[in-house]
Design a protein around this motif. Sequence first.
Motif, mmCIF file in Angstrom:
data_model
loop_
_atom_site.group_PDB
_atom_site.id
_atom_site.type_symbol
_atom_site.label_atom_id
_atom_site.label_comp_id
_atom_site.label_asym_id
_atom_site.label_seq_id
_atom_site.Cartn_x
_atom_site.Cartn_y
_atom_site.Cartn_z
ATOM 1 N N SER A 33 14.662 18.224 27.501
ATOM 2 C CA SER A 33 15.863 18.839 28.054
ATOM 3 C C SER A 33 16.306 19.840 26.883
ATOM 4 C CB SER A 33 16.862 17.926 28.486
ATOM 5 O OG SER A 33 17.188 16.934 27.241
ATOM 6 N N VAL A 34 16.997 20.904 27.375
ATOM 7 C CA VAL A 34 17.772 21.699 26.536
ATOM 8 C C VAL A 34 19.184 21.777 27.119
ATOM 9 C CG1 VAL A 34 18.078 24.440 25.693
ATOM 10 C CG2 VAL A 34 15.815 23.188 26.012
ATOM 11 N N GLY A 35 20.052 21.989 26.240
ATOM 12 C CA GLY A 35 21.646 21.994 26.644
ATOM 13 C C GLY A 35 22.383 23.141 25.784
ATOM 14 N N PHE A 36 23.405 23.830 26.359
ATOM 15 C CA PHE A 36 24.127 24.628 25.548
ATOM 16 C C PHE A 36 25.730 24.584 25.940
ATOM 17 C CE2 PHE A 36 26.149 28.964 25.351
ATOM 18 C CZ PHE A 36 25.862 29.342 24.069
ATOM 19 N N LEU A 77 22.379 22.071 16.911
ATOM 20 C CA LEU A 77 22.590 23.137 16.213
ATOM 21 C C LEU A 77 23.860 23.805 16.625
ATOM 22 C CD1 LEU A 77 21.669 25.186 13.951
ATOM 23 C CD2 LEU A 77 20.725 26.710 15.923
ATOM 24 N N GLY A 78 24.910 23.671 15.595
ATOM 25 C CA GLY A 78 26.371 24.315 16.171
ATOM 26 C C GLY A 78 26.801 25.315 15.260
ATOM 27 N N LEU A 79 27.658 26.083 15.572
ATOM 28 C CA LEU A 79 28.551 26.968 14.710
ATOM 29 C C LEU A 79 29.848 27.068 15.342
ATOM 30 C CD1 LEU A 79 28.090 29.230 12.817
ATOM 31 C CD2 LEU A 79 27.775 30.825 14.588
ATOM 32 N N LEU A 80 30.925 26.880 14.416
ATOM 33 C CA LEU A 80 32.199 26.931 14.620
ATOM 34 C C LEU A 80 32.800 28.218 13.726
ATOM 35 C CD1 LEU A 80 34.294 25.845 16.296
ATOM 36 C CD2 LEU A 80 35.214 24.210 14.653
#
Length: 81
Positions: A33-36, A77-80
């Motif tokens: 699965s892939v989530g965004f 993987l995240g970016l803020l």
Amino acid sequence: MGRVGLMTALAIGSTLVMTGATAAQERSRPGGSVGFAFVSGEPVGELALFFDHGFGAQLDGTWPMSSDGRVRLRADLGLLV
């Protein structure tokens, strides 16, 4: 609709319902699965004096490592900003 027509319709309807139920019980190999997601952050306390709101995005994915899918490898993987 007579009694024979009603029994025929009931038999056809129950056959369709039973076919759908047995097809749903068949197990297939689990997939990944892939989530965004869009994310936001609001600093609190003393940090709020130096930073405004932050906005960004997060991407995650899973891949089954066992044949029944109970054990999965997950990556985030995240970016803020």
